[in-house]
Design an enzyme around this catalytic site. Structure first.
Site, PDB file in Angstrom:
ATOM      1  N   HIS A   5       5.018   4.648   0.060  1.00  0.00           N
ATOM      2  CA  HIS A   5       5.958   5.771   0.138  1.00  0.00           C
ATOM      3  C   HIS A   5       6.801   5.719   1.403  1.00  0.00           C
ATOM      4  O   HIS A   5       6.303   5.448   2.480  1.00  0.00           O
ATOM      5  CB  HIS A   5       5.150   7.082   0.101  1.00  0.00           C
ATOM      6  CG  HIS A   5       5.985   8.309   0.192  1.00  0.00           C
ATOM      7  ND1 HIS A   5       5.826   9.258   1.183  1.00  0.00           N
ATOM      8  CD2 HIS A   5       7.000   8.754  -0.588  1.00  0.00           C
ATOM      9  CE1 HIS A   5       6.694  10.234   0.998  1.00  0.00           C
ATOM     10  NE2 HIS A   5       7.428   9.949  -0.062  1.00  0.00           N
ATOM     11  N   GLU A  25       8.859   2.525  -2.100  1.00  0.00           N
ATOM     12  CA  GLU A  25       9.891   3.528  -2.346  1.00  0.00           C
ATOM     13  C   GLU A  25      10.708   3.669  -1.075  1.00  0.00           C
ATOM     14  O   GLU A  25      10.165   3.750   0.021  1.00  0.00           O
ATOM     15  CB  GLU A  25       9.238   4.855  -2.710  1.00  0.00           C
ATOM     16  CG  GLU A  25      10.235   5.943  -3.024  1.00  0.00           C
ATOM     17  CD  GLU A  25      10.119   7.145  -2.092  1.00  0.00           C
ATOM     18  OE1 GLU A  25      10.555   8.217  -2.497  1.00  0.00           O
ATOM     19  OE2 GLU A  25       9.613   7.000  -0.956  1.00  0.00           O
ATOM     20  N   HIS A  41      15.069   9.230   5.521  1.00  0.00           N
ATOM     21  CA  HIS A  41      14.571  10.456   4.901  1.00  0.00           C
ATOM     22  C   HIS A  41      14.956  11.682   5.713  1.00  0.00           C
ATOM     23  O   HIS A  41      15.537  12.624   5.203  1.00  0.00           O
ATOM     24  CB  HIS A  41      13.046  10.376   4.728  1.00  0.00           C
ATOM     25  CG  HIS A  41      12.490  11.494   3.899  1.00  0.00           C
ATOM     26  ND1 HIS A  41      12.424  12.797   4.356  1.00  0.00           N
ATOM     27  CD2 HIS A  41      11.986  11.509   2.641  1.00  0.00           C
ATOM     28  CE1 HIS A  41      11.900  13.557   3.402  1.00  0.00           C
ATOM     29  NE2 HIS A  41      11.628  12.805   2.355  1.00  0.00           N
TER      30      HIS A  41
END
EC number: 4.6.1.-
Length: 272
Positions: A5, A25, A41
């Site tokens: 992740h 990801e 992010h």
């Protein structure tokens, strides 16, 4: 799939693959003109993670190409990449343009214009059903550029935890009939039940469902990993891929599940 992740920094590709990830990801942020700009992010993000790691998108994609080209030590291990497309910063009308620009970028920097480029499967994960034209823009661009064959390596996911029926209708609008992954989940800071993941698995296993594979995120604890495997998912997204490997080696799971490789087809629904 043991999916690492939030892999947004080139060094993290190695880090997650070495811990056992066969998929990663990566977050993709866009500029005002709908160009993919950074792998980033930002805050807030999962508990216990640094939210601020980043690269320029082009640089990350080139490093990814190197990692997923035969001859590289990571090549045999890393075979799928989910691009978590942060399209909420765009206007709805820019979705198609974002798809076009993403396709051109990947064609150049990842697929090397079809000349011995990266081999991993790519999933375009879109947070908003209204942005389905990102898919049509992406597909049309690869066709226009003479590389429709690369669409064999591309799949789709709507990540907004929408009603499964609405997701299926949206794919019909986009003309998508296969290569469909369905995610369900929530940040590791919170707990989430299995109601919707069970609905996604039921769609996958039904005769008229559109879903080929289902994954759950973000799963960091051993017991949640077991519960998720018990729900019969195809993939687990985690901050700790080594925990997933450990649980897959337990007697209860090692006969039923294994880590996927390039021999496997990520668009084919597994039938027991």
């Amino acid at each position: 799939l043991d999916m690492g992740h939030m892999v947004n920094n080139i060094k993290q590709i190695d880090e997650f693959v070495n811990l056992g990830s066969n998929a990663i990801e990566t977050d993709v942020s866009f500029d005002k003109k709908a160009n993919p700009e950074y792998t980033y992010h930002g805050t807030p993000c999962d508990c216990g993670r640094d939210c601020l790691r980043w690269e320029y998108f082009n640089d990350f994609v080139k490093a990814l190409r190197t990692a997923t080209t035969p001859g590289n030590s990571k090549y045999d291990k890393l075979f799928l990449v989910v691009f978590d497309l942060k399209t909420s910063s765009l206007y709805d009308y820019q979705a198609s343009e974002a798809g076009t620009k993403l396709a051109k970028n990947l064609l150049q920097h990842y697929w090397n214009n079809g000349n011995n480029g990266g081999r991993a499967y790519i999933i375009l994960s879109i947070p908003n059903l209204k942005h389905y034209k990102l898919i049509t823009g992406f597909q049309q661009t690869l066709k226009d550029e003479g590389h429709a064959e690369l669409l064999d390596k591309v799949g789709y996911d709507f990540s907004g935890n929408d009603d499964i029926g609405d997701v299926q209708k949206t794919y019909e609008k986009a003309g998508v009939t296969g290569h469909v992954w369905q995610s369900d989940g929530i940040t590791n800071c919170l707990l989430r039940g299995f109601t919707r993941i069970n609905a996604a698995v039921a769609n996958r296993d039904s005769a008229n469902g559109i879903i080929n594979k289902v994954y759950y995120w973000t799963v960091d604890k051993r017991q949640t990993t077991r519960d998720t495997l018990d729900a019969n998912v195809d993939g687990i997204m985690t901050n700790y891929p080594d925990i997933t490997v450990e649980i897959l080696n337990e007697d209860a799971y090692k006969k039923k599940f294994r880590i996927a490789t390039y021999e496997d087809n990520p668009w084919e629904t597994f039938k027991e």
